[in-house]
Scaffold this motif. Structure first.
Motif, PDB file in Angstrom:
ATOM      1  N   SER A  61       0.826  -1.213   0.000  1.00  0.00           N
ATOM      2  CA  SER A  61       0.000   0.000   0.000  1.00  0.00           C
ATOM      3  C   SER A  61       0.857   1.259   0.000  1.00  0.00           C
ATOM      4  O   SER A  61       0.468   2.284  -0.577  1.00  0.00           O
ATOM      5  CB  SER A  61      -0.992  -0.010   1.164  1.00  0.00           C
ATOM      6  N   LEU A  66      -1.129   4.311  -1.607  1.00  0.00           N
ATOM      7  CA  LEU A  66      -2.412   4.306  -0.890  1.00  0.00           C
ATOM      8  C   LEU A  66      -2.195   4.799   0.532  1.00  0.00           C
ATOM      9  O   LEU A  66      -3.112   5.286   1.185  1.00  0.00           O
ATOM     10  CB  LEU A  66      -3.013   2.898  -0.854  1.00  0.00           C
ATOM     11  N   ASP A  67      -1.004   4.610   1.048  1.00  0.00           N
ATOM     12  CA  ASP A  67      -0.690   5.016   2.418  1.00  0.00           C
ATOM     13  C   ASP A  67       0.689   5.677   2.381  1.00  0.00           C
ATOM     14  O   ASP A  67       1.446   5.521   1.411  1.00  0.00           O
ATOM     15  CB  ASP A  67      -0.660   3.750   3.306  1.00  0.00           C
ATOM     16  N   GLU A  86      -2.978  14.119  -1.856  1.00  0.00           N
ATOM     17  CA  GLU A  86      -3.908  13.013  -2.136  1.00  0.00           C
ATOM     18  C   GLU A  86      -4.396  13.055  -3.583  1.00  0.00           C
ATOM     19  O   GLU A  86      -4.481  12.033  -4.266  1.00  0.00           O
ATOM     20  CB  GLU A  86      -5.080  13.090  -1.159  1.00  0.00           C
ATOM     21  N   GLU A  87      -4.695  14.254  -4.058  1.00  0.00           N
ATOM     22  CA  GLU A  87      -5.208  14.403  -5.413  1.00  0.00           C
ATOM     23  C   GLU A  87      -4.170  14.026  -6.465  1.00  0.00           C
ATOM     24  O   GLU A  87      -4.483  13.358  -7.461  1.00  0.00           O
ATOM     25  CB  GLU A  87      -5.644  15.858  -5.646  1.00  0.00           C
ATOM     26  N   ALA A  90      -3.781  10.347  -6.581  1.00  0.00           N
ATOM     27  CA  ALA A  90      -4.907   9.732  -7.290  1.00  0.00           C
ATOM     28  C   ALA A  90      -4.656   9.837  -8.797  1.00  0.00           C
ATOM     29  O   ALA A  90      -4.875   8.877  -9.544  1.00  0.00           O
ATOM     30  CB  ALA A  90      -6.213  10.411  -6.907  1.00  0.00           C
ATOM     31  N   SER A  91      -4.181  11.002  -9.205  1.00  0.00           N
ATOM     32  CA  SER A  91      -3.919  11.222 -10.622  1.00  0.00           C
ATOM     33  C   SER A  91      -2.805  10.285 -11.129  1.00  0.00           C
ATOM     34  O   SER A  91      -2.901   9.700 -12.214  1.00  0.00           O
ATOM     35  CB  SER A  91      -3.546  12.695 -10.808  1.00  0.00           C
ATOM     36  N   ARG A  93      -2.048   7.362  -9.858  1.00  0.00           N
ATOM     37  CA  ARG A  93      -2.606   6.002  -9.930  1.00  0.00           C
ATOM     38  C   ARG A  93      -3.451   5.841 -11.189  1.00  0.00           C
ATOM     39  O   ARG A  93      -3.399   4.828 -11.874  1.00  0.00           O
ATOM     40  CB  ARG A  93      -3.460   5.715  -8.687  1.00  0.00           C
ATOM     41  N   ARG A  94      -4.260   6.885 -11.446  1.00  0.00           N
ATOM     42  CA  ARG A  94      -5.171   6.836 -12.592  1.00  0.00           C
ATOM     43  C   ARG A  94      -4.394   6.594 -13.891  1.00  0.00           C
ATOM     44  O   ARG A  94      -4.801   5.823 -14.748  1.00  0.00           O
ATOM     45  CB  ARG A  94      -5.924   8.167 -12.664  1.00  0.00           C
ATOM     46  N   PRO A 119     -12.139   2.448 -14.659  1.00  0.00           N
ATOM     47  CA  PRO A 119     -10.874   3.193 -14.689  1.00  0.00           C
ATOM     48  C   PRO A 119     -10.713   4.001 -15.979  1.00  0.00           C
ATOM     49  O   PRO A 119     -10.225   5.136 -15.952  1.00  0.00           O
ATOM     50  CB  PRO A 119      -9.806   2.094 -14.614  1.00  0.00           C
ATOM     51  N   LEU A 122     -12.839   7.080 -15.713  1.00  0.00           N
ATOM     52  CA  LEU A 122     -12.247   8.074 -14.806  1.00  0.00           C
ATOM     53  C   LEU A 122     -11.084   8.791 -15.505  1.00  0.00           C
ATOM     54  O   LEU A 122     -10.816   9.954 -15.248  1.00  0.00           O
ATOM     55  CB  LEU A 122     -11.753   7.403 -13.522  1.00  0.00           C
ATOM     56  N   LYS A 123     -10.424   8.058 -16.406  1.00  0.00           N
ATOM     57  CA  LYS A 123      -9.284   8.613 -17.142  1.00  0.00           C
ATOM     58  C   LYS A 123      -9.758   9.467 -18.320  1.00  0.00           C
ATOM     59  O   LYS A 123      -8.991  10.238 -18.891  1.00  0.00           O
ATOM     60  CB  LYS A 123      -8.469   7.430 -17.680  1.00  0.00           C
TER      61      LYS A 123
ATOM     62  N   LEU B 291      -8.631   3.537  -7.807  1.00  0.00           N
ATOM     63  CA  LEU B 291      -8.573   3.513  -9.275  1.00  0.00           C
ATOM     64  C   LEU B 291      -8.198   4.880  -9.854  1.00  0.00           C
ATOM     65  O   LEU B 291      -8.175   5.068 -11.061  1.00  0.00           O
ATOM     66  CB  LEU B 291      -9.914   3.068  -9.863  1.00  0.00           C
ATOM     67  N   GLN B 297     -14.168  14.405  -9.110  1.00  0.00           N
ATOM     68  CA  GLN B 297     -14.964  13.366  -9.782  1.00  0.00           C
ATOM     69  C   GLN B 297     -15.912  12.692  -8.786  1.00  0.00           C
ATOM     70  O   GLN B 297     -17.086  12.463  -9.087  1.00  0.00           O
ATOM     71  CB  GLN B 297     -14.032  12.319 -10.404  1.00  0.00           C
TER      72      GLN B 297
END
Lengths: 232, 832
Positions: A61, A66-67, A86-87, A90-91, A93-94, A119, A122-123, B291, B297
């Protein structure tokens, strides 16, 4: 994100240095990871093995963003994770990462096809549906597009999860005990599928498992014990 | 992205996850719509009809002519306008002289209600009239007997002569204080001058009357109020002390309170249901984040869902209310024989506004928590613990509730009572539940019944969630109990005031020798007389030997200005053996047969004149002065149609004076002729007929009672919805335990009993605490808002726990038992 660019050798996709991680408990600080240093090359497959509670999942993780580790640095796909919020993570990971979990973790409200599309949507991929159909076909579930997770068997759910992981063509795939929740024959099918697709797409694979047989299918293994790498 | 939001939304709708949130908003919207349209319109209709009681919508009262352009202003605002001048005068007719109360009216009188006049004394052909011709007079029934005149005869008032052209059968704005008022004569206001009785110093009452549209009346009120002098008053039907005003004010307060409670309950249901929805989506959001979904979003997905649900629910809510209101409005109109005014746009605005406020305010905190779920949750379930911040959520919810209470009620007191007791109940609940659970845990080990053991230990294990659940149950039961009790209390209080067969006639001026004759006559005819009250007229002249002023309210005179305040008029004094009906002793000792020179004084009268127990009061009765010691203060319910007195004297005093008697009775329809004969045989008796008044009063009570019942239905629906939402929210937590126990081979019976025991304990606790909280709220409301005596409602203490236990266990067990019907494999699959 110019400040987070790395100066690592181009073929290193994950670099963890000096990782320590601990959590506060009633009995005081509990150390989960100790002085972890690890480099993973692009396209490499790595198995993290160890007994229950050895810190395998914690390491995964943290490597996947994730952590956050209590100390140390992780560089993933050229980005220093500690300097990302965090954002931004996320980007990252995406764009670069896929996941497969022991519990499958499909979205119960969405059908198999919609789960696989997620996914890509989201992309912002335009032909998400078409791609998802192709991937479902590849994992052998072309006939089960419209089924919801609770209408699928455990093995089928994990196949959907694999299709979902590959649809965005990630550079790195993290898999946490992908066959642990399945019987032997289903587990075997899932493992074969995972390695086959991984080879086809040239993705870097980081696999957490306690099964040595599965770990041996990876090019490299590291063994954790009480949060330390004891064998590399 | 849009298609993803829409697809997820469709899936949520299919799975029914948003149903409870939607149902709660639909209920909030439709109940607000119904409240503001039906009950508000009913209230308006009742008020319009009640305007009959003052013969107008608004009246300006003054002892002197009002020097303002009232007629012009009424004209500008398109209001109907009429004038009245009231004064006492001796009326001379057929060589008899009687003191009458003259009402001189303009042609437009009455603006509301019905003035019914008959062309004979019997009142057989009563017809609706407006205004009276110059030179004519209409007389009250008893004046015909007292003056021994008939229709067509002439009477004299001061210097003017009038021809009697009818008998007054119904006077819309007849005074409520029916005792000892002089009989009425109605003449035209243009005839006043020629009577020459209106002189400087005369006792006059000017009334300027207005009727029309609500908004115009409000505009008129705003204009006139600041211009009125201290001794001039603007009144509407709910001003003043009439029984009707009391009933209407209490009903209005109740409707307001119940409306508030309905909205609070719907809000609670929204909060509980959205919390449940968000909890169910923690894993999904964590997965989205894994994801790579960005916060915007995720916000777009869930805010989109809630926005769609709120908008759709508002539309459905208004639609439901619109459809439901047709039959309800028709039923109300036909039952109460009233025409409901048009609803206008305000119910729509109120309903939509409330839907938006409730929907947004009570879902937002849980949504914000949902957005903050960490992606790590996919690996470690407890990783969202840091996200949940109950303190700010609690403060936000309390603030929202307070703002909603304040906005809707406009009453700080009511808002504070509801919120304050709410917080206290929650605190009490936390302490009691903790104690009981702790005690239960200690006892659980020694319990032999395995189901009970599982129930108690699972209550303890889920103590945190159970507390939240208990709060939900308690709030729902508590608020429903409050509404139920107030509704019951108000209706039964009104019904007690106007019981079946209540006296509809009063008779006084009965002399001592006439007493046995009257008794015998009524006994023969089977008409039951209530107690005969001795009556003595006396003027309060001193308090503790200090001479008191004799000036009337609002009057000013040099001579009286420095004196202690007096009663301002002659008082009716009486003496009774027992404390009269609906009187309560507040201080001191009640008069008994051996009391000498003692008096009991009514609470408000005592307060106004600053009289306390132990004071000495001096009265002039005829030419003699009597001095009495105040030995008690009592409260009087003036709303009963029973004789009541400010001052009651000990029995020894009245023995020394020639007293008349007053009695009351219920006269059946078919005895009018006999009554006329009786009055002819005893011409000195004075008869007052209050039948019309009682009929009108009981009509209003019926109307209001119906409104209250309608409100109760909405509150019960809202309350059930909260219970249901709360039970649903606990299902997730129970599912896991059920899986484990079923997998371990626990029998369905064992699990079923454990579930039932658990909900029975929760329901009982919630019901019991709800009863305590409801009782506290009721006591505070009785004393501080409704101004009625504080009383313990024992039924509540029984009903609270019983209803709590039954409802919670039936709903809870019903929902959870569905889990038990599934086989282990299904349960495990659903867990994932």
């Amino acid at each position: 994100m110019p400040t987070t660019e790395s100066t690592l050798a181009p073929n290193i996709i994950i670099n963890a240095s000096g990782l320590n991680h601990h959590v506060a408990t009633h009995a005081g600080n509990l150390s989960l990871l100790n002085d972890i240093n690890l480099q993973i090359k692009q396209g490499e497959s790595l198995a993290i093995v160890g007994a229950s509670g050895s810190g395998k999942t914690t390491l995964l993780s943290i490597l996947a963003g994730l952590d956050s580790a209590s100390q140390g640095n992780v560089n993933l796909c050229g980005q220093n994770l500690e300097s990302l919020d965090e954002e931004q993570r996320a980007s990252l990971r995406r764009e670069n990462v896929g996941f497969i979990f022991q519990q499958f973790l499909l979205v119960p409200a969405l059908s198999a096809l919609e789960n696989v599309m997620l996914p890509a949507e989201l992309k912002g991929v335009a032909n998400a549906r078409q791609l998802a159909e192709q991937w479902l076909e590849k994992v052998g579930l072309a006939e089960r597009h419209d089924h919801y997770p609770n209408q699928l068997s455990g093995g089928e759910q994990q196949r959907v999860a694999i299709a979902r992981a590959f649809i965005s063509q990630p550079k790195v795939l993290f898999a946490d005990e992908p066959s642990a929740n399945l019987d032997n024959s289903n587990g075997q099918i899932i493992e074969d599928l995972l390695f086959e697709l991984n080879q086809q797409s040239g993705t870097t694979l980081v696999l957490v498992t306690h099964e040595l047989k599965l770990a041996e299918r990876c090019a490299r293994q590291i063994t954790l014990q009480a949060g330390r790498i004891i064998k590399q | 992205m849009k298609s993803l939001i829409w697809r997820l939304f469709r899936a949520e709708l299919r799975r029914g996850e948003l149903t409870i949130v939607a149902a709660a908003i639909v209920l909030a919207v439709s109940s607000v719509w119904l409240f503001t349209s039906i009950t508000d319109r009913m209230e308006q209709a009742i008020f319009n009809k009640s305007g009959d009681f003052i013969a107008a919508d608004r009246v300006v009262r003054s002892a002197h002519p009002v020097d303002l352009p009232l007629a012009e202003q009424a004209d500008d605002l398109e209001l109907d306008y009429a004038e009245q001048l009231l004064f006492p005068s001796m009326v001379y007719g057929n060589e008899n002289l009687v003191l009458a109360s003259v009402k001189a009216v303009s042609e437009q009188y009455p603006l509301k209600g019905s003035l019914r006049i008959s062309s004979d004394v019997a009142g057989s052909d009563a017809a609706q009239k407006q205004g009276i011709a110059v030179g004519e007079a209409w007389l009250a029934e008893r004046l015909f007997y007292q003056l021994k005149v008939d229709v067509g005869d002439a009477i004299e008032i001061g210097e003017a002569e009038f021809i009697i052209s009818g008998r007054i059968v119904n006077e819309p704005d007849a005074p409520f204080s029916v005792f000892m008022t002089a009989p009425r004569v109605i003449i035209n206001i243009n005839d006043v001058a020629k009577t020459e009785v209106v002189q400087p110093g005369s006792r006059l009452a000017y009334r300027y009357m207005f009727a029309g549209e609500k908004t115009n009346l409000a505009e008129f009120e705003n204009w006139v109020k600041p211009l009125l002098a201290d001794n001039q008053r603007l009144v509407n039907v709910s001003s003043g002390d009439s029984p009707l005003a009391g009933a209407l004010q209490k009903a209005q307060q109740f409707l307001l309170l119940a409306g508030l409670i309905g909205i609070l309950l719907a809000s609670a249901a929204i909060a509980v249901a959205s919390r449940l929805y968000c909890q169910r989506h923690y894993d999904t959001v964590a997965m989205f984040k894994v994801l790579g979904a960005s916060k915007p979003q995720i916000r777009a997905i869930y805010l989109g869902h809630f926005f769609a649900v709120i908008v759709a629910s508002i539309v459905i809510g208004v639609g439901v209310a619109f459809i439901v209101q047709w039959p309800v409005a028709n039923y109300v109109e036909s039952l109460l024989n009233i025409t409901l005014p048009s609803a206008g746009a305000s119910p729509y605005l109120m309903a939509i506004g409330s839907g938006l406020i409730c929907g947004i305010t009570f879902t937002l905190p849980t949504l914000i928590q949902l957005f903050d779920i960490a992606p790590m949750r996919v690996i470690r379930r407890d990783s969202d613990d840091g996200v949940v911040n109950p303190l700010w959520v609690g403060i936000w919810m309390l603030l929202s509730v307070f703002v909603l209470l304040l906005l809707y009620s406009g009453s700080l007191m009511l808002s504070l009572i509801l919120l304050g007791v709410g917080i206290a109940a929650v605190a009490l609940l936390l302490v009691i539940s903790q104690l009981l659970l702790w005690f239960g845990k200690k006892r659980a080990a020694s319990l032999r019944n395995l189901s009970l053991k599982i129930a108690v230990s699972s209550l303890y294990k889920r103590a945190k969630q159970n507390r939240v659940q208990l709060i939900g149950f308690t709030v729902a039961i508590k608020l429903a109990l409050v509404v139920w009790v107030i509704q019951q209390d108000l209706i039964s209080e009104w019904q007690q005031q106007l019981p079946e067969g209540a006296p509809n006639h009063f008779m006084y001026n009965i002399s001592e020798p006439q007493k046995p004759l009257i008794n015998a006559r009524f006994e023969n005819e089977n008409v039951e007389l209530t107690e005969m009250f001795p009556m003595l007229r006396g003027r309060l002249v001193s308090i503790n030997d200090e001479v008191v002023s004799q000036q009337r309210e609002g009057e000013y005179s040099e001579k009286n200005s420095s004196r202690r305040r007096g009663a301002g008029r002659e008082l009716n004094l009486s003496s009774v053996a027992n404390l009269p009906y609906r009187n309560a002793l507040l201080e001191g000792e009640w008069l008994n047969a051996s009391s000498v020179n003692e008096a009991s004084v009514e609470q408000d009268f005592a307060q106004r004149l600053n009289i306390t127990v132990g004071d000495k009061l001096g009265f002039m009765v005829g030419a003699s002065e009597i001095v009495v010691n105040v030995t008690s203060v009592r409260s009087v319910d003036w709303n009963t149609m029973q004789p009541n007195f400010y001052v009651l004297l000990s029995q020894d005093i009245l023995k020394d004076f020639p007293t008349g008697y007053l009695t009351s009775f219920n006269l059946p329809e078919n005895k009018s002729a006999w009554m006329a004969e009786t009055m002819a045989s005893f011409p000195t008796l004075v008869l007052i007929n209050v039948k019309a008044l009682i009929t009108q009063l009981s009509q209003v009570v019926d109307q209001v009672a119906l409104a209250l019942r309608l409100v109760l239905v909405v509150v019960l629906l809202a309350s059930s919805l909260v219970l249901y939402a709360q039970v649903q929210s606990s299902l997730e937590e129970r599912r896991q335990q059920t899986v484990i126990l079923r997998t371990l081979g626990a029998s369905a019976k064992l699990l079923r009993n454990a579930v039932i025991y658990e909900f029975v304990i929760l329901g009982f606790l919630a019901g019991f605490i709800a009863a305590s909280a409801a009782q506290t709220i009721l006591l505070l409301l009785q004393v501080m808002v409704f101004d009625i005596g504080a009383s313990i409602n024992w039924g509540l203490w029984l009903l609270g726990p019983v209803i709590g236990t039954l409802l919670v266990s039936v709903m809870g067990a019903g929902a959870t038992l569905r889990l038990l019907k599934q086989n282990s494999a299904q349960l495990v699959r659903n867990l994932n």
